[in-house]
Scaffold this motif. Structure first.
Motif, PDB file in Angstrom:
ATOM      1  N   ASP A 171       0.836  -1.194   0.000  1.00 12.72           N
ATOM      2  CA  ASP A 171       0.000   0.000   0.000  1.00 12.72           C
ATOM      3  C   ASP A 171       0.872   1.246   0.000  1.00 12.72           C
ATOM      4  O   ASP A 171       1.597   1.513   0.960  1.00 12.72           O
ATOM      5  CB  ASP A 171      -0.915  -0.010   1.226  1.00 12.72           C
ATOM      6  N   SER A 172       0.812   2.017  -1.075  1.00  7.66           N
ATOM      7  CA  SER A 172       1.582   3.247  -1.217  1.00  7.66           C
ATOM      8  C   SER A 172       0.856   4.139  -2.199  1.00  7.66           C
ATOM      9  O   SER A 172      -0.062   3.707  -2.901  1.00  7.66           O
ATOM     10  CB  SER A 172       2.993   2.948  -1.738  1.00  7.66           C
ATOM     11  N   ASP A 173       1.255   5.405  -2.241  1.00  4.06           N
ATOM     12  CA  ASP A 173       0.607   6.327  -3.174  1.00  4.06           C
ATOM     13  C   ASP A 173       0.794   5.876  -4.611  1.00  4.06           C
ATOM     14  O   ASP A 173      -0.129   5.962  -5.433  1.00  4.06           O
ATOM     15  CB  ASP A 173       1.175   7.737  -2.995  1.00  4.06           C
ATOM     16  N   ASP A 193      -2.576   4.964  -6.644  1.00  2.00           N
ATOM     17  CA  ASP A 193      -3.120   5.726  -7.776  1.00  2.00           C
ATOM     18  C   ASP A 193      -3.610   4.788  -8.873  1.00  2.00           C
ATOM     19  O   ASP A 193      -4.684   4.983  -9.456  1.00  2.00           O
ATOM     20  CB  ASP A 193      -2.048   6.667  -8.336  1.00  2.00           C
ATOM     21  N   GLY A 194      -2.803   3.780  -9.172  1.00  3.20           N
ATOM     22  CA  GLY A 194      -3.218   2.815 -10.186  1.00  3.20           C
ATOM     23  C   GLY A 194      -4.417   1.998  -9.749  1.00  3.20           C
ATOM     24  O   GLY A 194      -5.319   1.691 -10.545  1.00  3.20           O
ATOM     25  N   MET A 195      -4.476   1.625  -8.443  1.00  3.37           N
ATOM     26  CA  MET A 195      -5.604   0.849  -7.946  1.00  3.37           C
ATOM     27  C   MET A 195      -6.904   1.639  -8.054  1.00  3.37           C
ATOM     28  O   MET A 195      -7.949   1.093  -8.408  1.00  3.37           O
ATOM     29  CB  MET A 195      -5.355   0.441  -6.495  1.00  3.37           C
ATOM     30  N   GLY A 243      -5.090   3.103   1.542  1.00  4.41           N
ATOM     31  CA  GLY A 243      -5.303   4.514   1.222  1.00  4.41           C
ATOM     32  C   GLY A 243      -6.093   4.688  -0.057  1.00  4.41           C
ATOM     33  O   GLY A 243      -5.620   5.291  -1.019  1.00  4.41           O
ATOM     34  N   LEU A 244      -7.308   4.152  -0.080  1.00  2.00           N
ATOM     35  CA  LEU A 244      -8.187   4.202  -1.247  1.00  2.00           C
ATOM     36  C   LEU A 244      -9.478   4.910  -0.844  1.00  2.00           C
ATOM     37  O   LEU A 244      -9.842   4.928   0.346  1.00  2.00           O
ATOM     38  CB  LEU A 244      -8.500   2.781  -1.744  1.00  2.00           C
ATOM     39  N   PRO A 245     -10.215   5.492  -1.783  1.00  2.00           N
ATOM     40  CA  PRO A 245     -11.451   6.229  -1.445  1.00  2.00           C
ATOM     41  C   PRO A 245     -12.591   5.297  -1.058  1.00  2.00           C
ATOM     42  O   PRO A 245     -13.609   5.195  -1.754  1.00  2.00           O
ATOM     43  CB  PRO A 245     -11.744   7.009  -2.729  1.00  2.00           C
ATOM     44  N   LEU A 246     -12.442   4.619   0.079  1.00  2.93           N
ATOM     45  CA  LEU A 246     -13.439   3.629   0.505  1.00  2.93           C
ATOM     46  C   LEU A 246     -14.795   4.281   0.743  1.00  2.93           C
ATOM     47  O   LEU A 246     -15.843   3.695   0.433  1.00  2.93           O
ATOM     48  CB  LEU A 246     -12.959   2.916   1.768  1.00  2.93           C
ATOM     49  N   SER A 247     -14.811   5.478   1.330  1.00  9.07           N
ATOM     50  CA  SER A 247     -16.088   6.116   1.652  1.00  9.07           C
ATOM     51  C   SER A 247     -16.890   6.407   0.391  1.00  9.07           C
ATOM     52  O   SER A 247     -18.118   6.287   0.384  1.00  9.07           O
ATOM     53  CB  SER A 247     -15.845   7.414   2.432  1.00  9.07           C
ATOM     54  N   ARG A 263     -10.744  15.074 -14.351  1.00  5.31           N
ATOM     55  CA  ARG A 263     -10.370  14.410 -13.091  1.00  5.31           C
ATOM     56  C   ARG A 263     -11.435  13.430 -12.650  1.00  5.31           C
ATOM     57  O   ARG A 263     -11.133  12.351 -12.145  1.00  5.31           O
ATOM     58  CB  ARG A 263     -10.125  15.469 -12.011  1.00  5.31           C
ATOM     59  N   GLU A 264     -12.702  13.790 -12.831  1.00  7.17           N
ATOM     60  CA  GLU A 264     -13.791  12.888 -12.436  1.00  7.17           C
ATOM     61  C   GLU A 264     -13.745  11.577 -13.208  1.00  7.17           C
ATOM     62  O   GLU A 264     -14.046  10.514 -12.676  1.00  7.17           O
ATOM     63  CB  GLU A 264     -15.137  13.587 -12.678  1.00  7.17           C
ATOM     64  N   LEU A 265     -13.338  11.661 -14.487  1.00  2.00           N
ATOM     65  CA  LEU A 265     -13.301  10.473 -15.342  1.00  2.00           C
ATOM     66  C   LEU A 265     -11.922   9.806 -15.349  1.00  2.00           C
ATOM     67  O   LEU A 265     -11.732   8.802 -16.043  1.00  2.00           O
ATOM     68  CB  LEU A 265     -13.681  10.852 -16.780  1.00  2.00           C
ATOM     69  N   PHE A 266     -10.957  10.372 -14.607  1.00  2.00           N
ATOM     70  CA  PHE A 266      -9.599   9.829 -14.553  1.00  2.00           C
ATOM     71  C   PHE A 266      -8.972   9.763 -15.944  1.00  2.00           C
ATOM     72  O   PHE A 266      -8.394   8.764 -16.349  1.00  2.00           O
ATOM     73  CB  PHE A 266      -9.584   8.438 -13.897  1.00  2.00           C
TER      74      PHE A 266
END
Length: 864
Positions: free
Chosen positions: A101-103, A107-109, A131-135, A826-829
């Motif tokens: 787990d790292s930045d 980012d790729g995950m 460190g992922l946007p779980l919420s 950014r929303e669509l990556f």
């Protein structure tokens, strides 16, 4: 699945996996360790884990990763596109994710998880929330969570384990006490069971058993180790530095001679050891147990740790396991030894194209250690070149040259006296030629390549071959095809003498391209066929080169009008590419597929395929004589999408007043097509006059350099330009020269047919006047049905009924919001440039020119 160590996460996943047999789903399992935290390693293992579950996936992704200059988005986009075609549910299991787990990995995950196809699912097992946007995913209902509360043993489960599995015959009260004090933590229960075995005062032990997770582990491991004989405790402590255990390796590290017997005894005693193969040769410790053993070693005997790692490194070196030897040398902080091992490994790494692994090692070395080794300094510079930092490479080469010059002549060197060291001056010159090639410095490429030839020893065939190759490429970049062919053929001979069969076969692609420029597609075809017979005789060892050869033949067959054969070659190439880790010309598979799609009248498919080619293309090693961006512009022109083609011309900065040069010839000929197509809709005699003068300059340059292949296309466009202005006699003359002057004009089919109805009209006019010969009649026959179905360049735009793609619909919905362009991207990556491309496609299909008009038109058509 998130819970502390020892809660049975892996066991639960394994039981779930065992219960999936016979179900219509595919499982890809990846057990991670700390060494996988580097993004290149992590994504390599993810793609490799997916390959058995989804056959055919991952070849291009692995090539991108192996290039050492990968960008996460193109890698994952390629993987996601291939996963979307999977016919069944696919489950990717990432066990022990906390170790990586790292930045950089995260980012790729995030990108992967935000874009998963509906039939693909990811299971993450971790000791701590990543460190992922779980919420965000929780709010969307896209996240299923299994935590310690669900994994804890109930009283009934604890009783079943302690009494039935461990055979302790405890009372209900004792079981309840242990279950409450451990809170159902299976690792603690397992350690407790081991400590209880053989005790007389079981109740007293259980009564005194207390503490939080960390103290429970410390206490119980202490209890377990205390009850082991001294030799066992010593073995456990010293072997704890190893990630993998086998008898001889343990002997080398511990200084004993009973490693194999000890490992078998530990397995029989269930002492937290896990077999890694069916033959019981290799083992590993339970992760939790190993962590505690290492912590104890660090606390009690820290001075022993470097020595133990050095012993492990020595054993691995003796068994030719250089990667493990380097890893333990680095762990021992024995940087001089690590550098020595890297120098030894360099030739093998270069032959096997494992550049990313070497770069990972070099990043762990202190910079002073790298700079002390000329070999490593040079390879560090080479890695900087590959990773997109060419300016950082030259200082490294200068470091190496200063170090070599500091050794008095005749004195022994302080470095490994390897073949790499002896050939280093020539290698540096070759890499400088490569740098010049990447910068488009043709004169510099030639200068450094000649210097490399001067420095190379007579038997240094690899350096001599590379130097001659760059001389040939420099001549090719100047358009001097005759010199390029002669010099590059010498380079191939050197590669053959060096025994480098893969590069020898792969160089066929370059030689064939040179023959195509010379107007000899038949010669290029025969070259490919001879090389392919040699490659097929070698089998899997040259799979990468075999794939390249099939792709080259596909392009030639496509141009000759044999689309069936072209497709078959690509299918064969795809099968080989599945088994080849990387190939520099992998992007050409997508180019060839795009050419076929265009020939079949599918411009959108052609553009999508060329987009994929563009993502994985890496400039620098070969002259870019056929830019992918210009190929896309030609598709847009043929489809009537003039605004996009005009944007290309503006962004590229190409002009009709430019000087003629071979490196810009493809762009210039594309620009001429655009001007002719625009003239048909909005006549502009002045612009077309400029275009014809540009063609005259290009024809003069090609004729003086012997590029008959270029002349076929230039004469054809001269004919179309004259015809667009109504100069029929001049058009017929130019077309006649195009068909008559080429040595093998019969091999050119798509070049003419892709020009559509205007070319068919010109061919009919030429045949009526007895010009152009039999090939003109053949082209008319081949194009008769296509003329009735497909428009020529500039005839009309793509149908306004063309449906919006799924991605375009996503963009359209966000265009209706108050988000700005960068916010939508950014929303669509995706990048802002990619968003602009999607927006242009939407405007074209909806026949609008503004964002607000697009939203209104979409609502009128029921798209929103």
């Amino acid at each position: 699945m998130s819970a502390p160590a020892g809660f049975g996460k892996t066991t639960l996943l394994a039981e779930w996996l065992a219960g999936t047999h016979g179900e219509d789903r595919r499982i890809a399992w990846l057990s991670l360790d700390a060494a996988d935290s580097d993004p290149a390693s992590f994504w390599t293992y993810v793609v490799s884990a997916l390959q058995p579950a989804v056959p055919g996936i991952g070849s291009s992704a692995l090539e991108l990763i192996a290039s050492s200059s990968m960008s996460i988005e193109p890698v994952l986009t390629t993987v996601l596109n291939e996963l979307a075609a999977a016919p069944t549910d696919v489950w990717l299991v990432l066990d022990d994710y906390h170790l990586v787990d790292s930045d950089d990995v995260g980012d790729g995950m995030v990108f992967l998880l935000e874009h998963l196809p509906p039939q693909v699912h990811v299971v993450i097992s971790t000791r701590a929330d990543p460190g992922l946007p779980l919420s965000r995913w929780r709010a969307r209902g896209e996240l299923v969570e299994i935590r310690a509360a669900e994994l804890r043993f109930t009283s009934a489960e604890a009783a079943a384990y302690l009494n039935e599995v461990a055979g302790l015959d405890l009372s209900a009260g004792d079981v309840t006490a242990l279950e409450q004090r451990t809170e159902g933590w299976i690792a603690a229960l397992q350690l407790a069971a081991l400590s209880i075995q053989g005790r007389e005062d079981v109740a007293g032990f259980i009564a005194g058993f207390a503490g939080n997770d960390r103290y429970i582990v410390d206490y119980l491991v202490e209890e377990v180790l205390q009850h082991q004989p001294g030799p066992v405790r010593e073995f456990l402590s010293r072997s704890a530095v190893l990630d993998r255990l086998t008898g001889p390796l343990c002997d080398a590290v511990t200084g004993r001679d009973d490693g194999s017997d000890m490992l078998m005894a530990l397995e029989r005693a269930n002492l937290f050891i896990v077999p890694m193969d069916d033959r019981r040769e290799w083992y590993r410790y339970h992760h939790l147990f190993a962590d505690v053993l290492r912590a104890r070693l660090l606390s009690e005997q820290p001075e022993q740790i470097p020595l133990l790692h050095q012993r492990a490194s020595g054993w691995y070196e003796c068994h030719d396991l250089t990667g493990d030897a380097v890893r333990h040398a680095l762990a021992a902080r024995d940087f001089d030894r690590a550098a020595y091992l890297m120098e030894l490994a360099a030739p093998s790494i270069r032959r096997n194209r494992q550049d990313a692994m070497l770069f990972g090692w070099l990043k762990e070395l202190p910079d002073t250690a790298v700079r002390r080794s000329p070999v490593l300094s040079v390879f560090y510079g080479f890695m900087l070149m590959l990773s997109g930092n060419p300016d950082g490479a030259e200082p490294r080469f200068e470091d190496a040259e200063r170090a070599l010059a500091a050794v008095p002549e005749g004195s022994p060197t302080p470095w490994t006296d390897s073949e790499e060291l002896q050939t280093l001056p020539a290698t540096i010159a070759v890499y400088r030629a490569s740098l010049a090639q990447a910068r488009g410095d043709v004169a510099g490429t030639s200068e450094h390549a000649r210097h490399a030839l001067d420095l190379a020893r007579p038997g240094d065939h690899l350096a001599r071959g590379a130097a001659a190759g760059f001389l040939g490429l420099a001549a090719w970049a100047k358009g001097d095809v005759s010199t390029a062919l002669q010099t590059f053929t010498q380079a191939v001979a050197s590669l053959h003498a060096a025994g480098n069969l893969v590069d020898e076969l792969s160089s066929t692609v370059v030689r064939a391209d040179m023959w195509l420029a010379a107007g000899r597609p038949g010669k290029a075809r025969r070259l490919y066929q001879r090389a392919l017979r040699l490659a097929e005789a070698q089998g899997e060892s040259v799979a990468r080169a075999t794939a390249d050869l099939h792709v080259g033949l596909s392009e030639i067959d496509c141009e000759a009008g044999d689309l069936g054969s072209a497709k078959r070659h690509l299918e064969t190439a795809a099968a080989f590419l599945e088994r080849a880790a990387m190939t520099e010309s992998r992007y050409r598979w997508f180019v060839a597929s795009g050419l076929i799609a265009q020939a079949e009248g599918s411009p959108e498919s052609a553009i999508n395929l060329l987009d994929q080619a563009e993502q994985i293309y890496r400039p620098g090693f070969f002259p870019d004589v056929r830019p992918i961006a210009a190929m896309k512009a030609r598709v847009w022109i043929a489809a009537g999408r003039m605004s996009e083609a005009a944007d290309w011309a503006h962004d590229r900065g190409v002009s009709v007043t430019d000087d003629a040069s071979y490196l810009s010839e493809f762009d210039h000929l594309t620009l001429v097509r655009l001007l002719i197509a625009q003239h048909r809709s909005y006549p502009d005699a002045g612009a077309l006059d400029h275009a014809r003068r540009l063609l005259d300059r290009l024809a003069e340059d090609a004729e003086s350099s012997g590029r008959a292949g270029s002349l076929v296309e230039i004469r054809m466009l001269q004919a179309l330009a004259h015809a667009a202005q109504g100069h029929r006699p001049q058009a017929r003359e130019a077309l006649g020269r195009s068909l008559a002057e080429a040595p093998e004009s019969g091999e050119y089919v798509r070049l003419f047919l892709d020009e559509g109805a205007p070319m068919m009209g010109l061919l009919r006019d030429a045949t009526r006047h007895g010009i152009a010969g039999n090939h003109a009649h053949r082209l008319l026959g081949l194009g008769a049905s296509a003329e009735a179905q497909a428009p020529g360049p500039g005839q009309r735009p793509l149908s306004t009924a063309d449906p919006l793609s799924g991605r375009e619909l996503q963009v359209l919905r966000l265009l209706a919001s108050e988000l700005s362009g960068p916010q939508i991207a950014r929303e669509l990556f995706i990048s802002h440039n990619t968003l602009r491309t999607h927006t242009r496609h939407i405007f074209t299909k909806l026949e609008v020119t503004t964002r607000r008009a697009a939203v209104l038109r979409a609502r009128e058509r029921g798209l929103m």
